[in-house]
Design an enzyme around this catalytic site. Structure first.
Site, short mmCIF file in Angstrom:
data_model
loop_
_atom_site.label_atom_id
_atom_site.label_comp_id
_atom_site.label_asym_id
_atom_site.label_seq_id
_atom_site.Cartn_x
_atom_site.Cartn_y
_atom_site.Cartn_z
N CYS A 165 0.88 -1.17 0.00
CA CYS A 165 0.00 0.00 0.00
C CYS A 165 0.91 1.21 0.00
O CYS A 165 1.55 1.52 1.00
CB CYS A 165 -0.91 0.01 1.23
SG CYS A 165 -1.86 1.53 1.38
N CYS B 292 -0.73 4.41 2.25
CA CYS B 292 -0.78 4.31 3.72
C CYS B 292 -0.30 2.92 4.09
O CYS B 292 0.84 2.60 3.81
CB CYS B 292 -2.15 4.68 4.28
SG CYS B 292 -3.59 3.87 3.57
N SER B 293 -1.16 2.09 4.67
CA SER B 293 -0.71 0.75 5.04
C SER B 293 -1.88 -0.23 5.01
O SER B 293 -2.03 -1.05 5.91
CB SER B 293 -0.07 0.76 6.42
OG SER B 293 1.03 1.63 6.46
N CYS B 294 -2.72 -0.15 3.96
CA CYS B 294 -3.89 -1.03 3.87
C CYS B 294 -3.46 -2.49 3.91
O CYS B 294 -2.46 -2.86 3.28
CB CYS B 294 -4.66 -0.74 2.59
SG CYS B 294 -5.38 0.92 2.58
#
Lengths: 209, 198
Positions: free
Chosen positions: B106, B109-111
């Site tokens: 991702c 962000c940090s999905c």
């Protein structure tokens, strides 16, 4: 916004550091902040795009030098202060200083935030190009694919566009796609062979080619 | 702080002081309760993690019908095994084959698919991983110990919208007759992100 969070394709960050047998949380405050964020976002009626944008609005230097859970702490505190659920003075007094994110930009953007659409215009196999999207608020169109050509690989259900959800308590729907980009289209012929990147994109980021 | 048992407690770091300040303010105002915080922390520290995804992968390896359902509708298939919740409404499983290696990132962000993998490791959330995986996946995978032969196509999935991806790794060779539970023990978190092979 073309912020520091939009990291795809940037160079110079060095090796990926892997910690063997990493715990879920390294410190008590990390797990507690994770939980607090979930509870407080729910209590305040904040959605994920609002929260993401609050993190994106962090000072770039702070963003790059702080951990994931510090991003969460800063993002949720920013939203709660902006909604006047808590005060900046109270946070500062108790913590001895509490840096928050910068305010939302009200600059005009070129993403249509008014027209809802639930009917997919593209089909699997269609060639598309990513528009040169400029949007100072929250967007999920990464920089590294703008202007690049790809092929629709999957058609997903319509979903609320982040450009509206992050800024108003409204939902404007748009079909979603997984678009496949060849590495050579993204990074020139000098890129790694036999590789591609799939990016999930809202229809209004795309144009026909 | 109440952990001073006769010795000097470690002074709080800046970020710990901030986290404590926010928690105090929110619990005093009744916005979040201590009990809620404890419950969430415990769930993610103990119950929600890659052992869930490993069960999904092992089931797909032994049950061709389940594999098909997983590839057709990931969220529905993981729900069959009792998994779901936040970040799990649009799970798509992508299957490794002798010709294709999938890997998930991702960049914005940090999905991450929480119900099947838990919370992401630090490296997944770090600028080096997020910046490099879309640009030089084969080199980065090799650096991380996952050599992908030149003739195998690498497909990077940047989870930038609603979908959360789970890599369905190839079943290891010579595991015919191995039971589902034993197979699940062979499935690592990293294999389900796509930075390792089981």
């Amino acid at each position: 916004m073309d912020g520091v969070h939009d990291l795809g394709g940037m160079e110079g960050f060095g090796p990926v550091e892997v910690e063997p047998d990493e715990p879920t949380f390294h410190h008590d405050w990390e797990g507690r902040t994770f939980a607090i964020a979930g509870g407080a976002l729910g209590a305040g009626g904040f959605n994920t795009p609002m929260f993401r944008h609050a993190i994106e609005r962090m000072d770039p230097g702070h963003y790059l030098t702080s951990s994931y859970y510090e991003h969460w702490l800063t993002g949720v505190a920013t939203l709660l202060v902006e909604a006047e659920m808590i005060s900046c003075d109270d946070l500062d007094a108790r913590a001895g200083g509490f840096p928050l994110s910068r305010p939302v930009s009200d600059a005009a953007g070129d993403v249509d935030v008014a027209t809802a659409n639930e009917t997919a215009r593209f089909s699997v196999g269609d060639p598309v190009r990513v528009r040169d999207v400029q949007f100072a608020g929250h967007t999920r169109c990464p920089r590294y694919i703008r202007g690049r050509r790809g092929v629709v690989a999957r058609v997903d259900a319509a979903a609320p566009i982040p450009e509206v959800e992050a800024h108003r308590r409204e939902r404007v729907l748009d079909p979603n796609y997984s678009v496949r980009f060849d590495a050579a289209e993204l990074w020139s012929d000098a890129s790694e062979p036999n590789a591609c990147v799939h990016v999930d994109l809202y229809e209004r980021y795309l144009e026909s080619v | 702080m109440s952990d001073d048992h006769g010795h000097n407690p470690r002074p709080l770091s800046d970020v710990e002081r901030r986290a404590q300040a926010l928690e105090e303010l929110l619990t005093e105002k009744g916005i979040v309760s201590g009990e809620f915080i404890d419950r969430v922390v415990e769930a993610f520290a103990r119950d929600i993690g890659p052992m869930n995804g490993a069960k999904v992968v092992a089931r797909a390896w032994v049950d061709p019908g389940y594999r098909q359902r997983l590839l057709a509708d990931g969220s529905a298939a993981v729900a069959e095994l009792g998994f779901g919740g936040p970040e799990g409404d649009h799970i798509v499983a992508v299957e490794n084959t002798p010709e294709v290696h999938n890997v998930v990132v991702c960049t914005l962000c940090s999905c991450y698919p929480w119900p099947v993998l838990g919370l992401p490791p630090t490296w997944y959330k770090s600028p080096p991983y997020r910046s490099r995986m879309v640009r030089e996946p084969r080199a980065l995978l090799a650096e991380m110990g996952c050599e992908v032969p030149e003739d195998v196509e690498i497909r990077v999935w940047d989870s930038s919208a609603e979908v959360r991806y789970l890599v369905l790794p190839e079943r290891p060779a010579a595991t015919d007759g191995v039971g589902e539970a034993e197979l699940a023990a062979l499935v690592s978190r990293d294999a389900m992100i796509g930075v390792a092979r089981p």
